[in-house]
Design a protein around this motif. Structure first.
Motif, PDB file in Angstrom:
ATOM      1  N   TYR A 104     -59.954  -2.035 -12.632  1.00  0.00           N
ATOM      2  CA  TYR A 104     -58.777  -2.107 -13.496  1.00  0.00           C
ATOM      3  C   TYR A 104     -58.242  -0.709 -13.755  1.00  0.00           C
ATOM      4  CZ  TYR A 104     -62.106  -0.612 -17.034  1.00  0.00           C
ATOM      5  OH  TYR A 104     -63.052   0.096 -17.720  1.00  0.00           O
ATOM      6  N   GLY A 105     -57.048  -0.641 -14.316  1.00  0.00           N
ATOM      7  CA  GLY A 105     -56.456   0.650 -14.651  1.00  0.00           C
ATOM      8  C   GLY A 105     -55.279   0.480 -15.596  1.00  0.00           C
ATOM      9  N   PHE A 106     -54.822   1.618 -16.123  1.00  0.00           N
ATOM     10  CA  PHE A 106     -53.725   1.635 -17.081  1.00  0.00           C
ATOM     11  C   PHE A 106     -52.797   2.803 -16.769  1.00  0.00           C
ATOM     12  CE2 PHE A 106     -57.516   0.009 -19.190  1.00  0.00           C
ATOM     13  CZ  PHE A 106     -57.071  -1.220 -19.622  1.00  0.00           C
ATOM     14  N   SER A 107     -51.549   2.673 -17.189  1.00  0.00           N
ATOM     15  CA  SER A 107     -50.647   3.810 -17.052  1.00  0.00           C
ATOM     16  C   SER A 107     -51.238   4.984 -17.836  1.00  0.00           C
ATOM     17  CB  SER A 107     -49.240   3.468 -17.543  1.00  0.00           C
ATOM     18  OG  SER A 107     -49.255   2.754 -18.756  1.00  0.00           O
ATOM     19  N   ASN A 108     -50.900   6.176 -17.408  1.00  0.00           N
ATOM     20  CA  ASN A 108     -51.460   7.436 -17.935  1.00  0.00           C
ATOM     21  C   ASN A 108     -52.942   7.586 -17.616  1.00  0.00           C
ATOM     22  OD1 ASN A 108     -48.930   8.045 -18.996  1.00  0.00           O
ATOM     23  ND2 ASN A 108     -49.412   7.138 -20.974  1.00  0.00           N
ATOM     24  N   ASN A 109     -53.473   6.702 -16.768  1.00  0.00           N
ATOM     25  CA  ASN A 109     -54.887   6.741 -16.373  1.00  0.00           C
ATOM     26  C   ASN A 109     -55.834   6.818 -17.559  1.00  0.00           C
ATOM     27  OD1 ASN A 109     -54.893   6.486 -13.468  1.00  0.00           O
ATOM     28  ND2 ASN A 109     -53.752   8.399 -13.491  1.00  0.00           N
ATOM     29  N   VAL A 110     -55.505   6.048 -18.580  1.00  0.00           N
ATOM     30  CA  VAL A 110     -56.352   5.991 -19.771  1.00  0.00           C
ATOM     31  C   VAL A 110     -57.683   5.360 -19.387  1.00  0.00           C
ATOM     32  CG1 VAL A 110     -56.590   4.987 -22.072  1.00  0.00           C
ATOM     33  CG2 VAL A 110     -54.365   5.847 -21.304  1.00  0.00           C
ATOM     34  N   LYS A 111     -58.764   5.990 -19.810  1.00  0.00           N
ATOM     35  CA  LYS A 111     -60.110   5.474 -19.562  1.00  0.00           C
ATOM     36  C   LYS A 111     -60.674   4.977 -20.899  1.00  0.00           C
ATOM     37  CE  LYS A 111     -61.013   8.589 -15.748  1.00  0.00           C
ATOM     38  NZ  LYS A 111     -61.757   9.737 -15.259  1.00  0.00           N
ATOM     39  N   GLU A 121     -51.458   5.016 -26.167  1.00  0.00           N
ATOM     40  CA  GLU A 121     -52.136   5.825 -25.152  1.00  0.00           C
ATOM     41  C   GLU A 121     -51.549   5.603 -23.756  1.00  0.00           C
ATOM     42  OE1 GLU A 121     -56.740   6.246 -26.304  1.00  0.00           O
ATOM     43  OE2 GLU A 121     -56.043   4.155 -26.203  1.00  0.00           O
ATOM     44  N   CYS A 122     -51.065   4.405 -23.505  1.00  0.00           N
ATOM     45  CA  CYS A 122     -50.619   4.030 -22.155  1.00  0.00           C
ATOM     46  C   CYS A 122     -49.114   4.140 -21.941  1.00  0.00           C
ATOM     47  CB  CYS A 122     -51.037   2.587 -21.861  1.00  0.00           C
ATOM     48  SG  CYS A 122     -52.817   2.323 -21.881  1.00  0.00           S
ATOM     49  N   LYS A 123     -48.347   4.297 -23.002  1.00  0.00           N
ATOM     50  CA  LYS A 123     -46.887   4.222 -22.870  1.00  0.00           C
ATOM     51  C   LYS A 123     -46.304   5.431 -22.128  1.00  0.00           C
ATOM     52  CE  LYS A 123     -45.537   6.412 -27.180  1.00  0.00           C
ATOM     53  NZ  LYS A 123     -44.893   6.261 -28.473  1.00  0.00           N
ATOM     54  N   PHE A 124     -45.150   5.184 -21.507  1.00  0.00           N
ATOM     55  CA  PHE A 124     -44.387   6.221 -20.824  1.00  0.00           C
ATOM     56  C   PHE A 124     -42.918   5.833 -20.898  1.00  0.00           C
ATOM     57  CE2 PHE A 124     -45.378   3.009 -17.711  1.00  0.00           C
ATOM     58  CZ  PHE A 124     -44.209   2.853 -16.990  1.00  0.00           C
ATOM     59  N   ILE A 134     -51.970   5.549 -10.397  1.00  0.00           N
ATOM     60  CA  ILE A 134     -52.961   4.907 -11.267  1.00  0.00           C
ATOM     61  C   ILE A 134     -54.249   4.755 -10.489  1.00  0.00           C
ATOM     62  CG2 ILE A 134     -53.556   2.871 -12.622  1.00  0.00           C
ATOM     63  CD1 ILE A 134     -50.600   2.527 -13.208  1.00  0.00           C
ATOM     64  N   ILE A 135     -55.320   5.308 -11.030  1.00  0.00           N
ATOM     65  CA  ILE A 135     -56.637   5.283 -10.399  1.00  0.00           C
ATOM     66  C   ILE A 135     -57.442   4.135 -10.990  1.00  0.00           C
ATOM     67  CG2 ILE A 135     -58.747   6.593  -9.973  1.00  0.00           C
ATOM     68  CD1 ILE A 135     -56.980   9.144 -10.408  1.00  0.00           C
ATOM     69  N   LEU A 136     -57.863   3.221 -10.128  1.00  0.00           N
ATOM     70  CA  LEU A 136     -58.665   2.101 -10.589  1.00  0.00           C
ATOM     71  C   LEU A 136     -60.036   2.563 -11.067  1.00  0.00           C
ATOM     72  CD1 LEU A 136     -57.941  -0.643  -7.890  1.00  0.00           C
ATOM     73  CD2 LEU A 136     -57.012  -0.475 -10.200  1.00  0.00           C
ATOM     74  N   LEU A 137     -60.489   1.961 -12.144  1.00  0.00           N
ATOM     75  CA  LEU A 137     -61.826   2.211 -12.683  1.00  0.00           C
ATOM     76  C   LEU A 137     -62.739   1.085 -12.241  1.00  0.00           C
ATOM     77  CD1 LEU A 137     -60.628   3.095 -16.280  1.00  0.00           C
ATOM     78  CD2 LEU A 137     -61.309   4.698 -14.503  1.00  0.00           C
ATOM     79  N   HIS A 138     -63.962   1.424 -11.843  1.00  0.00           N
ATOM     80  CA  HIS A 138     -64.906   0.415 -11.369  1.00  0.00           C
ATOM     81  C   HIS A 138     -66.097   0.345 -12.280  1.00  0.00           C
ATOM     82  CE1 HIS A 138     -62.956  -0.273  -7.463  1.00  0.00           C
ATOM     83  NE2 HIS A 138     -62.558   0.963  -7.622  1.00  0.00           N
TER      84      HIS A 138
END
Length: 138
Positions: A104-111, A121-124, A134-138
């Motif tokens: 999964y992932g979110f805008s701004n690459n929020v972890k 945190e995610c808005k733009f 956007i980099i997927l988190l595993h």
């Protein structure tokens, strides 16, 4: 003549596409199966709740880095959430603690740390053509 030009300008602007283009590059895809599901939100109310995204996009995974171009969002403030639906069941599968089992992932690459990220945190802002990686988190 001026009236005709103004009228034609009005017609062109009415039918023209003045929406900015949003290009989303999804990175860190580990398997070439299933789909990437993207949810678009424009308010913190109900952010990340199922079924309330203002737009949803689905792209089949056939490359390690997928790209989607979105042209139907008007200028404004947005936040994206996405996940790799590897088994194509149209849901982000989770473990018993509620943690996603699919990437999964979110805008701004929020972890996320201990809970889901906030809209803030995610808005733009989308006011002109924009590209998000956007980099997927595993």
């Amino acid at each position: 003549m001026t009236t005709i030009i103004l009228y034609l300008s009005f017609i062109a602007s009415f039918f023209g596409h003045d929406n900015p283009q949003l290009t989303v590059h999804v990175k860190n895809i580990k398997s070439l199966k299933g789909e990437i599901i993207i949810g678009v939100f424009n308010t913190d109310k109900d952010f990340l709740k199922d079924g309330v995204a203002i737009k949803n996009y689905t792209i089949s995974v056939d490359e390690v880095n997928e790209t989607i171009v979105i042209n139907d969002l008007p200028k404004g403030e947005y936040a994206l959430s996405l996940y790799h639906d590897e088994n194509s069941d149209n849901e982000c599968n989770r473990n018993f603690l509620g943690i996603p089992k699919e990437a999964y992932g979110f805008s701004n690459n929020v972890k996320p740390k201990f809970s889901a990220p906030s809209y803030e945190e995610c808005k733009f802002m989308l006011v002109e053509n924009k590209t998000l990686d956007i980099i997927l988190l595993h």
